[in-house]
Scaffold this active site. Structure first.
Site, PDB file in Angstrom:
ATOM      1  N   ILE A  16      40.644  41.889  38.847  1.00  0.00           N
ATOM      2  CA  ILE A  16      40.086  43.241  38.991  1.00  0.00           C
ATOM      3  C   ILE A  16      40.893  44.071  39.997  1.00  0.00           C
ATOM      4  O   ILE A  16      40.997  45.289  39.852  1.00  0.00           O
ATOM      5  CB  ILE A  16      38.585  43.193  39.344  1.00  0.00           C
ATOM      6  CG1 ILE A  16      37.913  44.522  39.048  1.00  0.00           C
ATOM      7  CG2 ILE A  16      38.343  42.757  40.780  1.00  0.00           C
ATOM      8  CD1 ILE A  16      37.937  44.929  37.607  1.00  0.00           C
ATOM      9  N   ARG A  39      46.150  34.972  49.339  1.00  0.00           N
ATOM     10  CA  ARG A  39      46.775  33.668  49.578  1.00  0.00           C
ATOM     11  C   ARG A  39      48.033  33.531  48.758  1.00  0.00           C
ATOM     12  O   ARG A  39      48.910  32.751  49.077  1.00  0.00           O
ATOM     13  CB  ARG A  39      45.801  32.544  49.212  1.00  0.00           C
ATOM     14  CG  ARG A  39      44.493  32.591  49.980  1.00  0.00           C
ATOM     15  CD  ARG A  39      43.433  31.763  49.299  1.00  0.00           C
ATOM     16  NE  ARG A  39      43.281  32.161  47.901  1.00  0.00           N
ATOM     17  CZ  ARG A  39      42.617  31.481  46.992  1.00  0.00           C
ATOM     18  NH1 ARG A  39      42.034  30.357  47.314  1.00  0.00           N
ATOM     19  NH2 ARG A  39      42.535  31.925  45.753  1.00  0.00           N
ATOM     20  N   LYS A  92      30.834  43.795  43.017  1.00  0.00           N
ATOM     21  CA  LYS A  92      29.593  43.183  42.542  1.00  0.00           C
ATOM     22  C   LYS A  92      29.934  41.774  42.080  1.00  0.00           C
ATOM     23  O   LYS A  92      31.080  41.550  41.696  1.00  0.00           O
ATOM     24  CB  LYS A  92      28.942  43.984  41.427  1.00  0.00           C
ATOM     25  CG  LYS A  92      29.848  44.464  40.289  1.00  0.00           C
ATOM     26  CD  LYS A  92      30.543  43.567  39.360  1.00  0.00           C
ATOM     27  CE  LYS A  92      29.846  42.455  38.665  1.00  0.00           C
ATOM     28  NZ  LYS A  92      30.687  41.861  37.578  1.00  0.00           N
TER      29      LYS A  92
HETATM   30  P1  NAP Z   1      39.660  36.368  40.206  1.00  0.00           P
HETATM   31  O1  NAP Z   1      40.815  37.022  39.557  1.00  0.00           O
HETATM   32  O2  NAP Z   1      39.346  34.972  39.826  1.00  0.00           O
HETATM   33  O3  NAP Z   1      39.727  36.337  41.768  1.00  0.00           O
HETATM   34  C1  NAP Z   1      40.094  37.408  42.564  1.00  0.00           C
HETATM   35  C2  NAP Z   1      40.914  36.909  43.740  1.00  0.00           C
HETATM   36  O4  NAP Z   1      40.072  36.417  44.779  1.00  0.00           O
HETATM   37  C3  NAP Z   1      41.830  35.731  43.445  1.00  0.00           C
HETATM   38  O5  NAP Z   1      42.961  36.134  42.738  1.00  0.00           O
HETATM   39  C4  NAP Z   1      42.120  35.271  44.860  1.00  0.00           C
HETATM   40  O6  NAP Z   1      43.088  36.149  45.381  1.00  0.00           O
HETATM   41  C5  NAP Z   1      40.847  35.548  45.622  1.00  0.00           C
HETATM   42  N1  NAP Z   1      40.145  34.298  45.849  1.00  0.00           N
HETATM   43  C6  NAP Z   1      39.543  33.500  44.927  1.00  0.00           C
HETATM   44  N2  NAP Z   1      39.022  32.405  45.538  1.00  0.00           N
HETATM   45  C7  NAP Z   1      39.291  32.528  46.848  1.00  0.00           C
HETATM   46  C8  NAP Z   1      39.025  31.742  48.002  1.00  0.00           C
HETATM   47  N3  NAP Z   1      38.358  30.580  47.902  1.00  0.00           N
HETATM   48  N4  NAP Z   1      39.447  32.183  49.206  1.00  0.00           N
HETATM   49  C9  NAP Z   1      40.121  33.336  49.326  1.00  0.00           C
HETATM   50  N5  NAP Z   1      40.431  34.132  48.270  1.00  0.00           N
HETATM   51  C10 NAP Z   1      40.004  33.735  47.056  1.00  0.00           C
HETATM   52  O7  NAP Z   1      38.340  37.243  40.009  1.00  0.00           O
HETATM   53  P2  NAP Z   1      38.138  38.741  39.499  1.00  0.00           P
HETATM   54  O8  NAP Z   1      37.903  38.735  38.039  1.00  0.00           O
HETATM   55  O9  NAP Z   1      39.173  39.633  40.053  1.00  0.00           O
HETATM   56  O10 NAP Z   1      36.694  39.025  40.139  1.00  0.00           O
HETATM   57  C11 NAP Z   1      36.534  39.266  41.528  1.00  0.00           C
HETATM   58  C12 NAP Z   1      35.235  40.023  41.728  1.00  0.00           C
HETATM   59  O11 NAP Z   1      35.307  41.260  40.996  1.00  0.00           O
HETATM   60  C13 NAP Z   1      34.007  39.275  41.189  1.00  0.00           C
HETATM   61  O12 NAP Z   1      32.928  39.488  42.039  1.00  0.00           O
HETATM   62  C14 NAP Z   1      33.764  39.938  39.837  1.00  0.00           C
HETATM   63  O13 NAP Z   1      32.400  39.901  39.471  1.00  0.00           O
HETATM   64  C15 NAP Z   1      34.206  41.365  40.113  1.00  0.00           C
HETATM   65  N6  NAP Z   1      34.623  42.096  38.918  1.00  0.00           N
HETATM   66  C16 NAP Z   1      35.471  41.519  37.998  1.00  0.00           C
HETATM   67  C17 NAP Z   1      35.791  42.202  36.827  1.00  0.00           C
HETATM   68  C18 NAP Z   1      36.724  41.619  35.776  1.00  0.00           C
HETATM   69  O14 NAP Z   1      36.724  42.127  34.633  1.00  0.00           O
HETATM   70  N7  NAP Z   1      37.520  40.611  36.072  1.00  0.00           N
HETATM   71  C19 NAP Z   1      35.274  43.484  36.610  1.00  0.00           C
HETATM   72  C20 NAP Z   1      34.483  44.073  37.594  1.00  0.00           C
HETATM   73  C21 NAP Z   1      34.158  43.365  38.741  1.00  0.00           C
HETATM   74  P3  NAP Z   1      44.416  35.675  46.099  1.00  0.00           P
HETATM   75  O15 NAP Z   1      45.088  34.788  45.118  1.00  0.00           O
HETATM   76  O16 NAP Z   1      45.036  36.996  46.268  1.00  0.00           O
HETATM   77  O17 NAP Z   1      44.047  34.988  47.362  1.00  0.00           O
END
Ligand code: NAP
Length: 313
Positions: A16, A39, A92
């Protein structure tokens, strides 16, 4: 137009962040993306830091932070950022539990800084029009249809099926965020069936019923096993007419007409709202969508369904 952009850091450079946060911040007239916390990734034109501690140590000049991590690791980041006195915006769902939500709000209340609990689906362009149509009307029937292919929107994100990460309620909470923003008379979850894939800790589908004390028929179907184009729609039948809020609040269909251009600019609008809140010295901390989801889990009848594995394209 502000004279000078405010510096902001973005933490968690994942799906996101890349798709929405970074472009929104790069095009913002309010914010300058001055630092990234990741990271694994680096962001051009920003200082890059491995974690929140390194960032807080290195960049005392930055007054705001946006946290785009999943809710599990985000809590620790949020506590540290709030306690450092930064203006904080969070993705969220706001946290893993309701107690965490309240703890964050209580901590933020002790500072002069803004705490913005964001709900991107509330920024849909047709949300205000839907609220206007429901105001004072008798709601007879409401049907939420929230279906998408988890492989498309969360490719390989195993965290999302772990306990505390909501499973299909991760998108489903977006429907709840719309519902809690537009209904004239609040509704609560009255029945919940949750479908857990064998061996997974979070549901892949859910069937819900709501009650608002009037006998209106109100249901929701969330499903991640959907093949084809995502559906994020809510149908309303009222004594003043029927309409459908389509594509997560982007536009309305009523009487064979389409109302609204269907454009989505949720994240630019979120960041503009965050800037306004900071300038006004206000916070926005509505946890009502999270309460609906928590109630769905409290009431949930658990059903085991076929094991899920990520599609290998
Ligand atoms: P993601 O790609 O799996 O994770 C986002 C980033 O968070 C990872 O790339 C990592 O970044 C960091 N992260 C994950 N685990 C971690 C840990 N244990 N410690 C420190 N950093 C960590 O997830 P995402 O889809 O972007 O979703 C993130 C949030 O946005 C969620 O709450 C989701 O509900 C919300 N969201 C997502 C979407 C969607 O379509 N994907 C849409 C709207 C809202 P680094 O590698 O940079 O450390």
């Amino acid at each position: 137009m502000p004279d000078e952009k405010m510096k902001i850091a973005l933490a968690g450079i994942g799906e996101i962040a890349r798709q929405q946060h970074i472009p929104a911040l790069r095009n913002s007239s309010d914010w300058q993306l001055a630092a990234a916390i990741s990271r694994n990734a680096t962001v051009d034109g920003a200082s890059n830091h491995k974690d929140i501690d390194a960032f807080l140590n290195d960049r005392g000049d930055i007054e705001a932070i946006s946290l785009a991590l999943p809710p599990g690791p985000r809590f620790d980041y949020a506590v540290k950022a709030i306690e450092a006195g930064l203006h904080v915006m969070i993705e969220k769902p706001p946290a893993v539990t309701l107690a965490q939500c309240h703890l964050l709000r209580d901590l933020a209340d002790r500072t002069d800084a803004t705490f913005f609990v964001s709900w991107h689906s509330r920024m849909g362009r047709a949300i205000d029009e839907a609220r206007r149509r429901l105001k004072g009307a008798r709601l007879d029937r409401l049907r939420i249809d929230w279906r998408e292919d988890v492989n498309q929107f969360h490719p390989g994100q195993d965290w999302i099926f772990e306990a505390g990460n909501l499973g299909v309620f991760d998108p489903g909470i977006n429907a709840m965020s719309i519902l809690t923003a537009i209904l004239d008379r609040p509704a609560f979850v009255s029945s919940s069936d949750l479908y857990f894939p064998k061996g997974r800790e979070a549901p892949i589908a859910a069937d819900l019923r709501f009650d608002n004390g009037t006998g209106a028929e109100m249901t929701a179907k969330f499903d991640w096993r959907h093949d084809g184009e995502a559906r994020w729609d809510i149908e309303f039948e009222t004594d003043r007419g029927n309409f459908r809020l389509v594509c997560s609040g982007s536009y309305i269909e009523a009487d064979g007409q389409r109302i609204g251009d269907g454009m989505t600019d949720e994240y630019p609008l979120l960041y503009a709202l965050f800037a306004d809140l900071v300038r006004q010295g206000r916070s926005e901390t509505d946890f009502s969508p999270m309460i609906q989801v928590a109630d769905a889990f409290l009431l949930g009848r658990r059903h085991e369904v076929a094991a899920f594995d990520w599609r290998k394209d």
